[in-house]
Write a protein that holds these residues in place. Structure first.
Motif, PDB file in Angstrom:
ATOM      1  N   THR A 310       0.844  -1.208   0.000  1.00 36.27           N
ATOM      2  CA  THR A 310       0.000   0.000   0.000  1.00 36.27           C
ATOM      3  C   THR A 310       0.875   1.253   0.000  1.00 36.27           C
ATOM      4  O   THR A 310       0.654   2.186  -0.790  1.00 36.27           O
ATOM      5  CB  THR A 310      -0.920   0.006   1.245  1.00 36.27           C
ATOM      6  OG1 THR A 310      -1.628  -1.222   1.273  1.00 36.27           O
ATOM      7  CG2 THR A 310      -1.898   1.159   1.209  1.00 36.27           C
ATOM      8  N   ILE A 321      -1.345   9.458   2.072  1.00 41.93           N
ATOM      9  CA  ILE A 321      -2.242   8.606   2.871  1.00 41.93           C
ATOM     10  C   ILE A 321      -2.571   9.263   4.220  1.00 41.93           C
ATOM     11  O   ILE A 321      -3.718   9.275   4.645  1.00 41.93           O
ATOM     12  CB  ILE A 321      -1.627   7.208   3.085  1.00 41.93           C
ATOM     13  CG1 ILE A 321      -1.503   6.488   1.737  1.00 41.93           C
ATOM     14  CG2 ILE A 321      -2.522   6.365   3.996  1.00 41.93           C
ATOM     15  CD1 ILE A 321      -1.089   5.046   1.826  1.00 41.93           C
ATOM     16  N   THR A 324      -4.630   9.124   9.484  1.00 42.38           N
ATOM     17  CA  THR A 324      -5.930   8.422   9.508  1.00 42.38           C
ATOM     18  C   THR A 324      -5.938   7.315   8.461  1.00 42.38           C
ATOM     19  O   THR A 324      -6.463   6.221   8.705  1.00 42.38           O
ATOM     20  CB  THR A 324      -7.107   9.381   9.173  1.00 42.38           C
ATOM     21  OG1 THR A 324      -6.606  10.706   9.129  1.00 42.38           O
ATOM     22  CG2 THR A 324      -8.246   9.239  10.119  1.00 42.38           C
ATOM     23  N   GLY A 325      -5.353   7.624   7.304  1.00 37.32           N
ATOM     24  CA  GLY A 325      -5.277   6.619   6.235  1.00 37.32           C
ATOM     25  C   GLY A 325      -4.525   5.390   6.720  1.00 37.32           C
ATOM     26  O   GLY A 325      -4.950   4.254   6.498  1.00 37.32           O
ATOM     27  N   MET A 328      -6.530   3.362   8.947  1.00 36.59           N
ATOM     28  CA  MET A 328      -7.506   2.640   8.131  1.00 36.59           C
ATOM     29  C   MET A 328      -6.859   1.409   7.490  1.00 36.59           C
ATOM     30  O   MET A 328      -7.457   0.331   7.432  1.00 36.59           O
ATOM     31  CB  MET A 328      -7.992   3.595   7.034  1.00 36.59           C
ATOM     32  CG  MET A 328      -9.196   3.131   6.308  1.00 36.59           C
ATOM     33  SD  MET A 328     -10.605   3.330   7.354  1.00 36.59           S
ATOM     34  CE  MET A 328     -11.192   4.896   6.771  1.00 36.59           C
ATOM     35  N   VAL A 329      -5.612   1.592   6.989  1.00 32.86           N
ATOM     36  CA  VAL A 329      -4.907   0.467   6.357  1.00 32.86           C
ATOM     37  C   VAL A 329      -4.706  -0.654   7.383  1.00 32.86           C
ATOM     38  O   VAL A 329      -4.912  -1.839   7.082  1.00 32.86           O
ATOM     39  CB  VAL A 329      -3.535   0.920   5.788  1.00 32.86           C
ATOM     40  CG1 VAL A 329      -2.733  -0.274   5.294  1.00 32.86           C
ATOM     41  CG2 VAL A 329      -3.739   1.907   4.664  1.00 32.86           C
ATOM     42  N   GLN A 357      -9.829   1.349   0.070  1.00 34.56           N
ATOM     43  CA  GLN A 357     -10.211   2.037   1.294  1.00 34.56           C
ATOM     44  C   GLN A 357      -9.485   3.372   1.460  1.00 34.56           C
ATOM     45  O   GLN A 357     -10.009   4.308   2.023  1.00 34.56           O
ATOM     46  CB  GLN A 357      -9.886   1.115   2.480  1.00 34.56           C
ATOM     47  CG  GLN A 357     -10.666   1.379   3.719  1.00 34.56           C
ATOM     48  CD  GLN A 357     -12.154   1.147   3.491  1.00 34.56           C
ATOM     49  OE1 GLN A 357     -12.524   0.284   2.709  1.00 34.56           O
ATOM     50  NE2 GLN A 357     -12.992   1.954   4.125  1.00 34.56           N
ATOM     51  N   VAL A 358      -8.228   3.427   0.965  1.00 36.88           N
ATOM     52  CA  VAL A 358      -7.479   4.669   1.125  1.00 36.88           C
ATOM     53  C   VAL A 358      -7.253   5.377  -0.215  1.00 36.88           C
ATOM     54  O   VAL A 358      -6.338   6.193  -0.361  1.00 36.88           O
ATOM     55  CB  VAL A 358      -6.124   4.416   1.846  1.00 36.88           C
ATOM     56  CG1 VAL A 358      -6.328   4.300   3.331  1.00 36.88           C
ATOM     57  CG2 VAL A 358      -5.407   3.200   1.317  1.00 36.88           C
TER      58      VAL A 358
END
Ligand code: ASP
Length: 409
Positions: A310, A321, A324-325, A328-329, A357-358
């Motif tokens: 990612t 990212i 917060t990203g 989320m990952v 998601q990101v």
């Protein structure tokens, strides 16, 4: 020569043979050797391993759960799930940290790639509502591992509640379990030949030239896998389990070689179960539940690849990212690990769910496919190690471990 040494030698010889085949590719005889002999040998070996998976899980889990009361089963289940989630979250956090520190991918330009057909990953809601089989035989035939696990546990519980009839059937299952364990030991004699074929084929076909181009990504995935395997698992075994990590690795490494050469946590279940019970001293009631469950839902190695991938793809496509990203990952990769089946290369498919998601372009997966073969082998070895580490810790904690067996060479 003992079997473990033979397996190790087979793997090394397989690497050499694969590289020699690669260097001499194009000769008709070499092609026959690769396609007709080595590939066939490897396929037969994987098929034999797979053939054992369903009977082993069903019979062993019925035996295990019939000797547990519901409270203990609940405790074991709870501790296992918590440890599976925590270890996967640590794995992915390490992956993101290392990939960000070395800012891999920042020097690469996104090339236009062919769009990928990405399969949808089942949601957690789907996974939970599919836990119960409407037809148990269908679940057996299709190898639906979670459904087989749920049915076997319920069947084992009914067995222990069924008085005399339960005792009679329970005795048959215990005998069957002994027979299947012997079956596994018998089939293990083939392991050196099977592993030789599988590793030779993999090395003959690996995209080594791509590894040079993607060196940053490739080496960070391997580095984090190694750190998680040696540092995280050793600390957990020592601090949480009070167990000697060296002893664990000494006895478990043949299973890692199995997982490495087959790239499949699922196909490795019989061997891992046998080792965890007979060499590491974990009682059947704990091992028979934790090992197949882990092979289905616990994938630390896969989560590591997804974390590094990612960050790498985000750098290549210049997508920020942010904190917060990243959180989320971590969450998505932990969930993706549950939805990843223990078979070759599935981790790349569930990676799509994390990327989406990101908002990182899913096409980026095409960049790393070429070097995934070896990484799949390495991460599968970590995946099965994570299952066995958790089995040992929970068993020790639940006093379901024979520590003498664990500590004896
Ligand atoms: N091959 C892995 C396994 O079986 C799954 C994956 O990461 O592709 O554990």
């Amino acid at each position: 020569m003992n079997l473990t040494i033979k397996i190790l030698l087979a793997m090394l010889l397989g690497c050499v043979a694969g590289l020699l085949i690669r260097m001499n590719a194009g000769h008709a005889i070499i092609q026959v050797l690769l396609d007709d002999i080595l590939k066939t040998g490897g396929n037969i070996f994987i098929t034999i391993l797979k053939m054992l998976v369903v009977p082993v899980v069903f019979v062993s889990l019925v035996c295990g759960s019939s000797s547990l009361d519901i409270k203990k089963l609940g405790r074991i289940g709870g501790k296992t799930l918590v440890l599976y989630l925590i270890t996967t979250a640590i794995a992915i956090t390490l992956a993101i940290l290392f990939a960000s520190i070395f800012s891999i991918g920042s020097d690469l330009q996104a090339a236009s790639t062919t769009p990928l057909a990405i399969k949808e990953v089942p949601s957690i809601k789907d996974i939970i509502s599919n836990l119960f089989p409407s037809n148990f035989f269908k679940a057996l035939v299709e190898g639906e591992m979670l459904q087989i696990i749920v049915f076997s546990i319920l069947f084992g519980m009914a067995l222990s509640a069924a008085g005399e009839a339960g005792k009679r059937i329970g005795a048959i299952f215990r005998d069957l379990n002994d027979v299947i364990m012997h079956f596994i030991t018998m089939m293990l004699q083939l392991a050196p030949y099977g592993i030789f074929c599988l590793v030779a084929v993999s090395f003959a076909q690996m995209g080594f030239n791509l590894i040079g181009q993607l060196f940053g990504y490739f080496s960070i995935v391997l580095l984090v896998l190694l750190i998680h395997l040696t540092v995280t698992y050793s600390l957990l075994l020592k601090v949480v389990g009070g167990l000697n990590p060296l002893m664990f690795f000494r006895k478990f490494y043949p299973c890692m070689l199995f997982a490495f050469s087959t790239s499949s946590s699922n196909a490795s279940i019989p061997v891992v179960l046998e080792t965890v019970e007979h060499k590491l001293g974990v009682k059947n009631q704990v091992a028979s539940f934790i090992v197949p469950l882990g092979a289905t839902i616990n994938m630390d190695g896969t989560a590591i690849m997804q974390g590094v991938a990612t960050v790498f793809i985000a750098h290549v496509y210049n997508v920020p990212i942010g904190l917060t990203g990243f959180l989320m990952v971590i969450m998505m990769a932990t969930l993706a690990s549950i939805g990843t089946a223990g078979i070759p290369s599935v981790g790349l498919i569930t990676l799509a769910m994390v990327l989406k998601q990101v908002n990182v372009p899913v096409e980026g997966i095409a960049l790393i496919i070429g070097v995934d073969r070896l990484l799949d082998m390495a991460r599968t070895a970590v995946n099965v190690s994570g299952d066995a580490v958790v089995a040992c810790i929970v068993a020790k904690n639940e006093k379901s471990m024979n520590t003498e067996v664990y500590d004896t060479v």
